[in-house]
Scaffold this active site. Sequence first.
Site, PDB file in Angstrom:
ATOM      1  N   ARG A 124       0.818  -1.214   0.000  1.00  0.00           N
ATOM      2  CA  ARG A 124       0.000   0.000   0.000  1.00  0.00           C
ATOM      3  C   ARG A 124       0.856   1.270   0.000  1.00  0.00           C
ATOM      4  O   ARG A 124       0.496   2.272   0.618  1.00  0.00           O
ATOM      5  CB  ARG A 124      -0.969   0.002   1.189  1.00  0.00           C
ATOM      6  CG  ARG A 124      -1.923  -1.198   1.206  1.00  0.00           C
ATOM      7  CD  ARG A 124      -2.773  -1.280  -0.045  1.00  0.00           C
ATOM      8  NE  ARG A 124      -3.675  -2.408   0.022  1.00  0.00           N
ATOM      9  CZ  ARG A 124      -3.427  -3.615  -0.492  1.00  0.00           C
ATOM     10  NH1 ARG A 124      -2.280  -3.829  -1.150  1.00  0.00           N
ATOM     11  NH2 ARG A 124      -4.292  -4.588  -0.388  1.00  0.00           N
ATOM     12  N   SER A 166     -11.948  -2.743   2.109  1.00  0.00           N
ATOM     13  CA  SER A 166     -11.299  -2.928   3.411  1.00  0.00           C
ATOM     14  C   SER A 166     -10.886  -1.557   3.942  1.00  0.00           C
ATOM     15  O   SER A 166     -10.100  -0.855   3.308  1.00  0.00           O
ATOM     16  CB  SER A 166     -10.071  -3.827   3.265  1.00  0.00           C
ATOM     17  OG  SER A 166     -10.448  -5.111   2.836  1.00  0.00           O
ATOM     18  N   GLU A 171      -6.847   2.568   5.535  1.00  0.00           N
ATOM     19  CA  GLU A 171      -6.381   2.426   4.154  1.00  0.00           C
ATOM     20  C   GLU A 171      -7.103   3.450   3.280  1.00  0.00           C
ATOM     21  O   GLU A 171      -6.616   3.850   2.235  1.00  0.00           O
ATOM     22  CB  GLU A 171      -6.676   1.009   3.658  1.00  0.00           C
ATOM     23  CG  GLU A 171      -6.136   0.698   2.285  1.00  0.00           C
ATOM     24  CD  GLU A 171      -6.310  -0.768   1.935  1.00  0.00           C
ATOM     25  OE1 GLU A 171      -6.975  -1.067   0.928  1.00  0.00           O
ATOM     26  OE2 GLU A 171      -5.789  -1.628   2.675  1.00  0.00           O
TER      27      GLU A 171
END
Length: 323
Positions: A198, A248, A318
């Site tokens: 990420r 998510s 995230e």
Amino acid sequence: MKELNNVDMSQYTSFRAGGKVRRFIIVENAEELGEALGRLALESDKEKIILLGNGSNTLFVSPLFDGTVIKLGDGFDYIEIEKDDDNASESRSVKVGAATLLSRLSKAVGSEGLTGLEFASGIPGSVGGAVFMNAGAYEGEIKDTLKSVTVLARKEADAVSSKNEEADAASSENKASEAAQGFEVKTYPVEDLNMSYRHTLLMETGDIVLEAEFCLPKGNKEEINAKMKDFTERRTSKQPLEYPSAGSFFKRPVGHFAGKLIEDAGLKGFSVGGAQVSEKHAGFLINKGNATPEDIMELMESVQKKVKEDFGVDLEPEVRIIR
């Protein structure tokens, strides 16, 4: 180029929640993007500018974002697959516009018998956003098959033409054109992007993804389709796709899974207003019905606090939160 004012961002984000933005600009090519950025730079060097892809990983939390959102339009939605040269090569190049949906790309290359992007078949984001954050799922990541990325980057200060400082008599249109010269199109090989979980170099440079090139191995169409079908069935059965969300919500903590920590903390189904920890998958925060950004943020903070208290683990979003 199209410009709108006071745009409701719930219409442009997958959470279907969010405040308004003062200015919303849709650009169709690199030239328009450079012009828009140049004009904004002339207006104010403090203007807050956000680039938006498909809005699948973004939440605008303020009632009014006092800045500009730039969205890449249909001109950035394309897929160019290198022709097959009678099996002379074991792979083929695929060039993709930043606004192209990952799901469309995955389906297109799969139909050509190219493997490596099956994991992306159900990810709702755009290619630009996926490259920016090195998106991934089911043990696959964008970096695995990415070859290079073409971006619009700000030139170094000493490389910008002194014409930008010319006479006050210049028209505003000319000034904007000159300011646009402060940007350039660059291509990074994947090795230069420092891609990890990420994270990419693009998060630090602020460069804007225009196009991505992938190098995809040739594979068996039946096996590719079977893998994509399996991933789709897994997503459908385990993820709350029937509700608006940003996928998510939290990054995977080292040595843990966010969803399991949240479930073990007894938070499945926990709600704040119209926002809820999904009863199907605790890693998802969903808009159960008319959730406000405040509901989602309060839910996020409650989850973070409980997981920290119970397990000593910090959960990091995230989702890109715009204030």
